[in-house]
Design a protein around this motif. Structure first.
Motif, PDB file in Angstrom:
ATOM      1  N   GLN A  49     -49.283  -1.358 -67.058  1.00  0.00           N
ATOM      2  CA  GLN A  49     -50.178  -1.804 -64.622  1.00  0.00           C
ATOM      3  C   GLN A  49     -51.012  -3.746 -66.154  1.00  0.00           C
ATOM      4  O   GLN A  49     -50.946  -4.177 -64.576  1.00  0.00           O
ATOM      5  CB  GLN A  49     -50.190  -1.272 -64.884  1.00  0.00           C
ATOM      6  CG  GLN A  49     -49.835   0.068 -64.686  1.00  0.00           C
ATOM      7  CD  GLN A  49     -50.225   1.250 -63.697  1.00  0.00           C
ATOM      8  OE1 GLN A  49     -50.883   1.275 -62.994  1.00  0.00           O
ATOM      9  NE2 GLN A  49     -49.135   2.258 -63.293  1.00  0.00           N
ATOM     10  N   ASN A  52     -48.185  -6.328 -65.485  1.00  0.00           N
ATOM     11  CA  ASN A  52     -48.298  -6.988 -64.284  1.00  0.00           C
ATOM     12  C   ASN A  52     -49.419  -7.035 -63.478  1.00  0.00           C
ATOM     13  O   ASN A  52     -48.896  -7.364 -62.323  1.00  0.00           O
ATOM     14  CB  ASN A  52     -46.980  -6.892 -63.438  1.00  0.00           C
ATOM     15  CG  ASN A  52     -46.727  -5.106 -63.002  1.00  0.00           C
ATOM     16  OD1 ASN A  52     -47.979  -4.502 -62.895  1.00  0.00           O
ATOM     17  ND2 ASN A  52     -45.667  -5.133 -62.513  1.00  0.00           N
ATOM     18  N   LEU A  54     -50.799  -5.035 -62.185  1.00  0.00           N
ATOM     19  CA  LEU A  54     -51.074  -3.723 -60.863  1.00  0.00           C
ATOM     20  C   LEU A  54     -52.964  -2.996 -61.483  1.00  0.00           C
ATOM     21  O   LEU A  54     -53.224  -2.639 -60.359  1.00  0.00           O
ATOM     22  CB  LEU A  54     -49.910  -3.007 -60.811  1.00  0.00           C
ATOM     23  CG  LEU A  54     -48.911  -3.583 -60.495  1.00  0.00           C
ATOM     24  CD1 LEU A  54     -48.093  -1.904 -61.105  1.00  0.00           C
ATOM     25  CD2 LEU A  54     -48.980  -3.998 -58.938  1.00  0.00           C
ATOM     26  N   TYR A  78     -47.906 -13.449 -56.942  1.00  0.00           N
ATOM     27  CA  TYR A  78     -47.608 -12.908 -56.491  1.00  0.00           C
ATOM     28  C   TYR A  78     -46.184 -13.809 -57.142  1.00  0.00           C
ATOM     29  O   TYR A  78     -44.813 -12.887 -57.151  1.00  0.00           O
ATOM     30  CB  TYR A  78     -46.939 -13.658 -55.437  1.00  0.00           C
ATOM     31  CG  TYR A  78     -48.485 -12.558 -54.529  1.00  0.00           C
ATOM     32  CD1 TYR A  78     -49.311 -11.967 -54.956  1.00  0.00           C
ATOM     33  CD2 TYR A  78     -49.400 -13.516 -52.966  1.00  0.00           C
ATOM     34  CE1 TYR A  78     -50.139 -10.271 -53.827  1.00  0.00           C
ATOM     35  CE2 TYR A  78     -49.790 -12.732 -53.364  1.00  0.00           C
ATOM     36  CZ  TYR A  78     -50.469 -11.927 -53.153  1.00  0.00           C
ATOM     37  OH  TYR A  78     -51.152 -10.823 -51.993  1.00  0.00           O
ATOM     38  N   ARG A  81     -45.438 -11.606 -60.562  1.00  0.00           N
ATOM     39  CA  ARG A  81     -44.871 -10.541 -60.696  1.00  0.00           C
ATOM     40  C   ARG A  81     -43.668 -10.887 -60.282  1.00  0.00           C
ATOM     41  O   ARG A  81     -42.774  -9.834 -60.957  1.00  0.00           O
ATOM     42  CB  ARG A  81     -45.551  -9.249 -59.552  1.00  0.00           C
ATOM     43  CG  ARG A  81     -47.243  -9.028 -59.807  1.00  0.00           C
ATOM     44  CD  ARG A  81     -47.478  -8.789 -58.928  1.00  0.00           C
ATOM     45  NE  ARG A  81     -48.839  -8.610 -59.210  1.00  0.00           N
ATOM     46  CZ  ARG A  81     -49.579  -7.710 -58.558  1.00  0.00           C
ATOM     47  NH1 ARG A  81     -49.558  -8.247 -57.048  1.00  0.00           N
ATOM     48  NH2 ARG A  81     -51.139  -7.008 -59.153  1.00  0.00           N
ATOM     49  N   GLN A  82     -42.588 -11.629 -59.683  1.00  0.00           N
ATOM     50  CA  GLN A  82     -41.270 -11.200 -59.730  1.00  0.00           C
ATOM     51  C   GLN A  82     -41.098 -11.212 -60.061  1.00  0.00           C
ATOM     52  O   GLN A  82     -39.239 -10.885 -60.383  1.00  0.00           O
ATOM     53  CB  GLN A  82     -41.551 -12.612 -58.299  1.00  0.00           C
ATOM     54  CG  GLN A  82     -41.226 -12.633 -56.544  1.00  0.00           C
ATOM     55  CD  GLN A  82     -41.441 -13.737 -55.873  1.00  0.00           C
ATOM     56  OE1 GLN A  82     -40.138 -14.541 -56.024  1.00  0.00           O
ATOM     57  NE2 GLN A  82     -42.090 -14.298 -54.894  1.00  0.00           N
ATOM     58  N   MET A  86     -40.670  -3.682 -62.954  1.00  0.00           N
ATOM     59  CA  MET A  86     -41.836  -3.172 -62.956  1.00  0.00           C
ATOM     60  C   MET A  86     -40.645  -1.529 -62.622  1.00  0.00           C
ATOM     61  O   MET A  86     -40.800  -1.265 -61.545  1.00  0.00           O
ATOM     62  CB  MET A  86     -43.011  -2.706 -62.625  1.00  0.00           C
ATOM     63  CG  MET A  86     -43.544  -1.742 -63.170  1.00  0.00           C
ATOM     64  SD  MET A  86     -44.982  -2.215 -64.486  1.00  0.00           S
ATOM     65  CE  MET A  86     -45.617  -0.559 -64.632  1.00  0.00           C
ATOM     66  N   PHE A  88     -41.496   2.937 -62.453  1.00  0.00           N
ATOM     67  CA  PHE A  88     -42.260   3.792 -62.777  1.00  0.00           C
ATOM     68  C   PHE A  88     -42.016   5.039 -62.831  1.00  0.00           C
ATOM     69  O   PHE A  88     -40.712   5.452 -62.620  1.00  0.00           O
ATOM     70  CB  PHE A  88     -43.206   4.036 -61.466  1.00  0.00           C
ATOM     71  CG  PHE A  88     -43.926   2.484 -60.698  1.00  0.00           C
ATOM     72  CD1 PHE A  88     -44.719   1.905 -61.423  1.00  0.00           C
ATOM     73  CD2 PHE A  88     -42.532   1.488 -60.717  1.00  0.00           C
ATOM     74  CE1 PHE A  88     -45.037   0.940 -60.938  1.00  0.00           C
ATOM     75  CE2 PHE A  88     -43.408   0.065 -60.049  1.00  0.00           C
ATOM     76  CZ  PHE A  88     -44.405   0.404 -59.702  1.00  0.00           C
ATOM     77  N   ASN A  92     -40.935   5.389 -57.470  1.00  0.00           N
ATOM     78  CA  ASN A  92     -41.727   4.907 -56.178  1.00  0.00           C
ATOM     79  C   ASN A  92     -40.598   3.856 -55.191  1.00  0.00           C
ATOM     80  O   ASN A  92     -40.976   2.832 -54.917  1.00  0.00           O
ATOM     81  CB  ASN A  92     -42.907   3.597 -56.764  1.00  0.00           C
ATOM     82  CG  ASN A  92     -43.859   4.828 -57.194  1.00  0.00           C
ATOM     83  OD1 ASN A  92     -43.488   6.190 -56.717  1.00  0.00           O
ATOM     84  ND2 ASN A  92     -44.162   4.260 -58.364  1.00  0.00           N
ATOM     85  N   ALA A 155     -36.155  -3.927 -58.780  1.00  0.00           N
ATOM     86  CA  ALA A 155     -35.851  -4.796 -60.037  1.00  0.00           C
ATOM     87  C   ALA A 155     -35.563  -5.671 -60.364  1.00  0.00           C
ATOM     88  O   ALA A 155     -35.806  -7.514 -60.366  1.00  0.00           O
ATOM     89  CB  ALA A 155     -36.632  -4.581 -61.243  1.00  0.00           C
TER      90      ALA A 155
ATOM     91  N   SER B 125     -45.209  -5.002 -57.225  1.00  0.00           N
ATOM     92  CA  SER B 125     -44.809  -5.295 -59.126  1.00  0.00           C
ATOM     93  C   SER B 125     -42.897  -6.205 -58.070  1.00  0.00           C
ATOM     94  O   SER B 125     -43.244  -6.672 -58.874  1.00  0.00           O
ATOM     95  CB  SER B 125     -44.207  -3.667 -59.946  1.00  0.00           C
ATOM     96  OG  SER B 125     -43.560  -3.415 -58.533  1.00  0.00           O
ATOM     97  N   LEU B 126     -43.224  -5.881 -57.186  1.00  0.00           N
ATOM     98  CA  LEU B 126     -41.940  -7.165 -56.764  1.00  0.00           C
ATOM     99  C   LEU B 126     -42.376  -8.170 -56.315  1.00  0.00           C
ATOM    100  O   LEU B 126     -41.996  -9.407 -55.440  1.00  0.00           O
ATOM    101  CB  LEU B 126     -41.080  -5.728 -55.496  1.00  0.00           C
ATOM    102  CG  LEU B 126     -40.689  -4.961 -55.552  1.00  0.00           C
ATOM    103  CD1 LEU B 126     -40.063  -4.729 -54.003  1.00  0.00           C
ATOM    104  CD2 LEU B 126     -39.228  -5.313 -56.740  1.00  0.00           C
ATOM    105  N   GLY B 127     -44.056  -8.163 -56.329  1.00  0.00           N
ATOM    106  CA  GLY B 127     -44.409  -9.613 -55.920  1.00  0.00           C
ATOM    107  C   GLY B 127     -45.075  -9.742 -53.908  1.00  0.00           C
ATOM    108  O   GLY B 127     -44.830 -11.295 -53.331  1.00  0.00           O
TER     109      GLY B 127
END
Lengths: 252, 225
Positions: A49, A52, A54, A78, A81-82, A86, A88, A92, A155, B125-127
């Motif tokens: 976590q 990225n 989080l 942002y 993170r693209q 991730m 989980f 989620n 993802a 997490s996807l931005g």
């Protein structure tokens, strides 16, 4: 020697007085599959976590493609993170969206792609994880294994450089684990770079380029699956590996 | 008998129809505005930074904590003292929307809190930026969960819209008051008015039920009584 895709240096995280991560460092090259093992509370999840952001690390630096990530800058964060997918433990998936919409929404809302184009790509990704015929179903109508495969498709649709998988099969019934493993194996064969925390060491040792044993916020030992499982130097690594082998079956 | 019938036909019916129309004109915009305010304030109470959160909480404390009649008196009789003149109609819609919004925000807040953290982690997490996450992921789920509560608030609004006559906006109850004090037929007139409100609230709950059905998706069902 090729430069690593992802470089993680000295990541530390503290919750109150408890040090959850004590300076974890890691270089990941293209196509690597790094497996994190270790007892719960070792910091595997926190490390993933932190990678990225989080969870915001207290210390440490991260580079993706040799560019340092400045996570305090929202736009950089942002964008980063693209590129880092991730997965989980508890999937989620977005509960109000169908499988197709789950995969599509990131492309539309984050990448700004058109709905039609993103939809086509989403169908492709769902096909890749074998769920094309279920694309109109909502998460509540899917099995755990199917949900996890949708989340992998979601993802992948963002074209990540690296994927982080946080115990992707721990919440699954034993007979559903195989279908998710097949998808992850397929990703690995196609050259996806991954860091995965797991207790499934049979699966891990057959795929991993390196195994990292974590305990108490540190990476205690690292090496090839053969080294970690058969010739570990650290007594704790040996003890953990023999216990987990007993629990999760033969490795190989 | 004929005399009573004549009274209803020539006096009661036209007056109540007029009042009914005014009531609808009060309720419809107040319901929509109230819901919009409620969603906005609810979101700010959860996702705002500290000062914004404090401001939103104060808003709720004030508009939920002061009796609605008093609020209406302030808007209509109080504001002229500082040179602001609101029409009875506008003062009523303003009062209803703010009060209703404060209540809605509480339902929205509860629903927002019920959304699992994993939904946010996945979006991040996807931005997703925070704002996009709230509008694309969190609110569509939270509103579905808040709908029964918000519907309840709209039913309440229909009933407390009767307070508008206190600031001379002559809606259904106001018309009834005038009729009854002219004819002293309090029982008959107010029974009819009660029936009118009952019709409005019944129709509203049928519409709200339809909306719930429309928005229903697997995983978000709840049993309806």
């Amino acid at each position: 020697m090729t430069a690593p895709i992802l470089r993680i240096e000295n990541i530390s995280k503290r919750y109150g007085k408890k040090d959850v991560l004590k300076g974890a460092s890691l270089d990941v090259k293209k196509g690597d599959l790094k497996i994190l093992i270790g007892p719960s509370g070792a910091g595997k999840s926190t490390l993933l976590q932190c990678i990225n952001f989080l969870v915001k690390p207290d210390e440490g630096r991260i580079w993706l493609d040799e560019q340092e990530v400045h996570y305090a800058n929202k736009r950089d964060l942002y964008a980063y993170r693209q590129k880092v997918g991730m997965i989980f433990q508890d999937f989620n998936l977005f509960d109000h969206l169908t499988a197709l919409e789950n995969v599509r929404i990131g492309m539309v809302r984050v990448k700004g792609m058109g709905k039609a184009e993103a939809g086509e790509r989403a169908v492709l990704e769902l096909e890749r994880v074998g769920l094309k015929e279920h694309m109109q179903k909502y998460p509540a109508q899917l099995s755990g294994g199917q949900k996890q495969r949708v989340s992998i498709a979601r993802a992948l649709a963002m074209d990540p450089r690296v994927m982080l998988l946080d115990e992707p099969t721990s919440a699954l019934d034993p007979e559903l684990i195989g279908e998710v493993h097949a998808v992850i194996r397929d990703l690995g064969n196609n050259g996806m770079t991954m860091i995965m925390a797991t207790h499934q060491i049979g699966f891990a040792s057959s795929l991993a380029s390196e195994i990292l044993f974590m305990e108490d916020g540190r990476i205690l030992e690292r090496g090839t699956p053969d080294k970690i499982f058969n010739h570990a130097e650290n007594a704790r690594t040996q003890e953990f590996c023999s216990k987990i082998t007993e629990l999760y079956g033969e490795r190989g | 008998m004929t005399e009573g019938w004549l009274y209803i036909q020539t006096e009661v019916y036209p007056a109540l129809l007029k009042g009914f129309w005014v009531s609808l004109q009060l309720i419809a915009p107040s319901a929509l505005l109230g819901l919009a305010i409620g969603i906005m304030v609810g979101v700010l109470r959860i996702y705002g930074n500290r000062p914004v959160m404090a401001a939103a909480n104060t808003f709720v404390a004030i508009f939920r904590g002061i009796p609605l009649v008093v609020q209406l008196f302030i808007w209509y009789f109080g504001l002229p003292h500082i040179g602001i003149y609101l029409s009875p109609f506008f003062a009523s819609v303003l009062g209803f929307s703010l009060c209703s919004g404060a209540y809605h925000s509480e339902y929205i807040r509860g629903a927002l809190l019920s959304i699992k953290r994993g939904q946010m982690l996945a979006a991040q997490s996807l931005g997703f930026s925070k704002i996009r996450m709230i509008f694309s992921i969190i609110l569509p789920q939270a509103i579905r969960r808040a709908l029964p509560g918000c519907g309840n608030e709209i039913i309440y609004l229909i009933k407390y819209s009767s307070l508008a006559y206190m600031i001379t906006c002559i809606e259904l109850t106001g018309q009834g008051k005038i009729l009854a004090s002219n004819s002293f037929k309090y029982t008959e007139v107010f029974l009819m008015i009660g029936a009118c409100y009952l019709v409005m609230t019944s129709v509203a709950s049928i519409i709200l039920g339809r909306v719930e059905d429309r928005l229903r998706i697997p995983g978000f069902e709840h049993r309806r009584t």
